[in-house]
Design a protein around this motif. Sequence first.
Motif, PDB file in Angstrom:
ATOM      1  N   TYR A 195       0.829  -1.090   0.009  1.00  0.00           N
ATOM      2  CA  TYR A 195      -0.107   0.099   0.106  1.00  0.00           C
ATOM      3  C   TYR A 195       0.581   1.148  -0.014  1.00  0.00           C
ATOM      4  O   TYR A 195       0.378   2.346  -0.741  1.00  0.00           O
ATOM      5  N   ILE A 196       1.924   1.335   0.801  1.00  0.00           N
ATOM      6  CA  ILE A 196       2.671   2.458   0.845  1.00  0.00           C
ATOM      7  C   ILE A 196       3.408   2.695  -0.609  1.00  0.00           C
ATOM      8  O   ILE A 196       3.336   3.689  -1.110  1.00  0.00           O
ATOM      9  N   ALA A 197       3.828   1.511  -1.135  1.00  0.00           N
ATOM     10  CA  ALA A 197       4.411   1.559  -2.423  1.00  0.00           C
ATOM     11  C   ALA A 197       3.550   2.298  -3.627  1.00  0.00           C
ATOM     12  O   ALA A 197       3.597   3.033  -4.262  1.00  0.00           O
ATOM     13  N   VAL A 198       2.272   1.618  -3.297  1.00  0.00           N
ATOM     14  CA  VAL A 198       1.034   2.196  -4.229  1.00  0.00           C
ATOM     15  C   VAL A 198       0.801   3.546  -4.106  1.00  0.00           C
ATOM     16  O   VAL A 198       0.723   4.372  -5.136  1.00  0.00           O
ATOM     17  N   MET A 199       0.750   4.195  -2.705  1.00  0.00           N
ATOM     18  CA  MET A 199       0.670   5.314  -2.615  1.00  0.00           C
ATOM     19  C   MET A 199       1.584   6.532  -2.900  1.00  0.00           C
ATOM     20  O   MET A 199       1.344   7.674  -2.978  1.00  0.00           O
ATOM     21  N   LEU A 200       2.605   6.039  -3.147  1.00  0.00           N
ATOM     22  CA  LEU A 200       3.850   6.842  -3.636  1.00  0.00           C
ATOM     23  C   LEU A 200       3.551   7.115  -5.030  1.00  0.00           C
ATOM     24  O   LEU A 200       3.950   8.165  -5.657  1.00  0.00           O
ATOM     25  N   TYR A 201       2.812   6.427  -5.793  1.00  0.00           N
ATOM     26  CA  TYR A 201       2.558   6.366  -7.187  1.00  0.00           C
ATOM     27  C   TYR A 201       0.889   6.888  -7.613  1.00  0.00           C
ATOM     28  O   TYR A 201       0.707   7.723  -8.393  1.00  0.00           O
ATOM     29  N   GLY A 238       1.501  14.174   3.866  1.00  0.00           N
ATOM     30  CA  GLY A 238       1.027  14.538   5.090  1.00  0.00           C
ATOM     31  C   GLY A 238      -0.383  15.117   5.259  1.00  0.00           C
ATOM     32  O   GLY A 238      -1.179  14.866   6.193  1.00  0.00           O
ATOM     33  N   LEU A 239      -0.655  15.747   4.234  1.00  0.00           N
ATOM     34  CA  LEU A 239      -2.200  16.329   4.140  1.00  0.00           C
ATOM     35  C   LEU A 239      -3.239  15.066   4.326  1.00  0.00           C
ATOM     36  O   LEU A 239      -3.994  15.227   4.701  1.00  0.00           O
ATOM     37  N   TYR A 240      -2.745  14.051   3.441  1.00  0.00           N
ATOM     38  CA  TYR A 240      -3.683  12.953   3.591  1.00  0.00           C
ATOM     39  C   TYR A 240      -4.016  12.396   5.060  1.00  0.00           C
ATOM     40  O   TYR A 240      -4.983  12.156   5.467  1.00  0.00           O
ATOM     41  N   LEU A 297       4.709   8.845   6.368  1.00  0.00           N
ATOM     42  CA  LEU A 297       3.615   9.416   6.482  1.00  0.00           C
ATOM     43  C   LEU A 297       2.337   8.657   5.935  1.00  0.00           C
ATOM     44  O   LEU A 297       1.196   8.862   6.505  1.00  0.00           O
ATOM     45  N   TRP A 298       2.547   7.854   4.826  1.00  0.00           N
ATOM     46  CA  TRP A 298       1.652   7.071   4.362  1.00  0.00           C
ATOM     47  C   TRP A 298       1.518   5.914   5.566  1.00  0.00           C
ATOM     48  O   TRP A 298       0.219   5.344   5.324  1.00  0.00           O
ATOM     49  N   PHE A 299       2.490   5.505   6.125  1.00  0.00           N
ATOM     50  CA  PHE A 299       2.257   4.557   7.387  1.00  0.00           C
ATOM     51  C   PHE A 299       1.501   5.152   8.091  1.00  0.00           C
ATOM     52  O   PHE A 299       0.466   4.499   8.724  1.00  0.00           O
ATOM     53  N   ILE A 303      -2.170   4.629   7.099  1.00  0.00           N
ATOM     54  CA  ILE A 303      -2.608   3.151   7.336  1.00  0.00           C
ATOM     55  C   ILE A 303      -2.786   2.853   8.713  1.00  0.00           C
ATOM     56  O   ILE A 303      -3.920   2.105   9.011  1.00  0.00           O
ATOM     57  N   ALA A 304      -1.960   3.502   9.469  1.00  0.00           N
ATOM     58  CA  ALA A 304      -2.035   3.068  10.874  1.00  0.00           C
ATOM     59  C   ALA A 304      -3.530   3.680  11.431  1.00  0.00           C
ATOM     60  O   ALA A 304      -4.068   2.790  12.593  1.00  0.00           O
ATOM     61  N   GLN A 305      -4.017   4.711  10.834  1.00  0.00           N
ATOM     62  CA  GLN A 305      -5.362   5.213  11.408  1.00  0.00           C
ATOM     63  C   GLN A 305      -6.331   4.113  10.946  1.00  0.00           C
ATOM     64  O   GLN A 305      -7.293   3.783  11.616  1.00  0.00           O
TER      65      GLN A 305
END
Lengths: 413, 403
Positions: A172-178, A217-219, A343-345, A348-350
């Motif tokens: 998911y983190i890799a995907v969200m970078l893209y 960070g905004l996300y 930040l994406w982590f 996801i943690a939320q």
Amino acid sequence: MSGEVESQRERSAPSRAGCIWRTGALIWKYLVGVFLCGGLVSAVAVVGWSLRLVQRYTLSLWWNKSRRNGDFEDFIGAHDKLSQHVHWPNWFLRQNFSQTKDELGLIRSLFHSLWQNVRIGALGIFNTWVLTAPSGFLWVFAWYSGWDNSFNKGYEQFWVGPATGWIGIFIYIAVMLYLPAAQARQAVTGNWRAFYDFGLIRKIIQRRRLAFLILAGLYSAVSVPAFVMRAAPGIFGMKLPPEMTEAQVLSWLQNYYFYCSFFVFPAYVFLRLAAGRIYANAVAELYETGEIRYEELDDFEQRIFHHMELTHEEVEPAGIVEQARGCMGFLMRPGIVFLTCLLWFSFIAQVFVTQFVFFDPIVTWINQPLVQIPAFEYVPSRLKGSVRGIEFPFMLAAFWLFTIARKFFVRRP
Amino acid sequence: MKKLNRRTFIHGSLGLGAATVVGSAALTSFGQETEDIAPILPPVERKDYRGPNAIIIRFGGGVRRKESIKEETTYSPFLLHELVPKGTFFPKMEIAQIEDLATSHGEGTLNIVTGKYDRYKDVGGKLFGSRFEAKVPTVFEYLRRFYTVPEHQTLIINGEDRIDEEFYTFSNHHMFGASFRSNVLSLYRFKTFLLAEQIKAGEFKDKEHARKEEDLKKMRALDHRAKTPVQSPEIQAFWHNWKRHYGTSGFVNPRGDRLLTELAVRALKELRPRLMMVNYNDCDYVHWGNASHYTRGISIMDEGLKSIYAAVQSDAGYRENTIFAIVPDCGRDSNRFVEVPFQHHFGGRSSHEIFGLFIGPGFKPGQTVDRVIQQVDVAPTIGNAMGFKCEFAEGKVLSEAIA
């Protein structure tokens, strides 16, 4: 709907009246968006509407960079294929309804924008889910199997749940970078295939690493109130009178989630526009410096750049300052990427933390409202009499079948 | 508490003086009989215990009345259909609605064994920690203070998921405390025993040996109040037998709440406890969303209850001489606003609603008392049946249950 008709008239109305009409149109569009966020199916239209808005916004940004003079609306209005962007996208009526209603007939014109919103939205969500659904389903499995294994004390396979969960997180983190850049590209080009221009999108992300860090960070920041609102019924639901009937509970929750959408809808649109802005600026810069060639642009972008006379310039060799800046950037790159991943982590943690407070078996794992479909409705299945979200895959399948059938069997004039 | 008059004060002072000299020499190992422990407390004549045995079943972690004692929706048929007719049943037991009083496992356990509500806080200040210390004595301490019951015959059977509850064996009350503590049977204690054995047998070499010693030290240090960390010879013999039967892998013995049942049944045979508490907990897994963990957990507890009851009935030393007190640690919420309605941390009405069942000599059979009573009434009622007074409890003896 009257708001959409009125927004068509305002161009010729006096300025003060135009202001009033614009305000009315804005309120109308806002309220409809809030309303449509109330269900998975209806929120697909919100996805499509947002993509159209991003496209318009990007055009306006590029217009600001172009050498041409004049008003953006005048330029847009003068081009047939762009004239739909003279005003903000409509929810229902065909764009420029009063001028175009006779072209398709009244009935089709009344719902043309709705069809566009749904069609574009389905394409948008399809692409998004191609990338995000695998990790979502991994999380569904990880959570279920992990806790089931814990309950049954299956020590021998204790690692299955956590390992699957972590694999899902890394994917998911890799995907969200893209993904944000890809979603913006699809919005801007209006072409679902452009979502998969990996090479070009990679260049855009690399060009604007810091901007995408801020976007991550905004996300994460914007999702905090969304997750709090989602979890809140788990806490204050206990404070409400126990004598409430099931019908009253259902009504209360539906109202609650409706009011939550007053935040979720603009948050979703804001994040899309932010990604669109980053994309527009990055593409313009890359084109200007020759790092993207004209041929690499999508057909739509090529036409826009041509009409707006956006050109690229010969770039002078980098001086000492530029070279030093480049070195610094090179050194900072791993740090920026790492922070973006972090930040994406946190985003996801939320998702995971909210599941502890307010568990949802499937939909929450595969649909985060700010990323996929901005549907903010978590009424328990037993109150609705059906598994939450079950209607969605069927609706999506029906839509795709209809689209394919229409392509093959309906002749275009 | 007794009023302090001149005679009591003089006796107490003399006792205190004697204890100051003798006390420090006597406190060598907490596995030893309390006769060795000098009375630094007001002297109490400790008698041989001849009362009934008692088994407290913590029917938890957290069950609603709906899934336990309601006929149409029960998942515990043995409890409801076989045991309830044998004793005095209180279907309207509850945990008092006191501000900041948590409805949870550790708190509920201490409510049951101390007879007093308290707003417990983790002693280490950990956010979700449940390392609590009771300020008033537990029933184990009362029993051992007044009777010559050895430590290995007052037992808490604890699960592997709630290590903090291993240390509810005694309060920090100045008149009771570690000298009258109970003992614990749990997977954690077995692992500690096993590790000590392996280190002693020289199974580890060099760096691994040092690491394992460090691990053992940490495992023992969890009980920071313990004077010495080694369990009594009787308990150690128990673990030897367990190891001989189930090996050391941890993969052969029963697991989860079934492990607690097995420990309890074996303890009845080998250790002959006079007072034993079994801390079932697996139904609490519903916290993570799978509703069947809740209902399945209740069924497993019901099966365990059946096994323990059968073990008692088949043992001449226990058959006619054992009381059962079956009570949940807490209820669960009924939050209709969420997908999984039964958490228990949000103070819903049903998280306060539990039940109590008392069976055995001294209790009336086949009786249902349909009035609201408190969870803290359990300890005084057990004390009354066993022949001691829970003087620091705030609960009352449930006189309707007394035969």
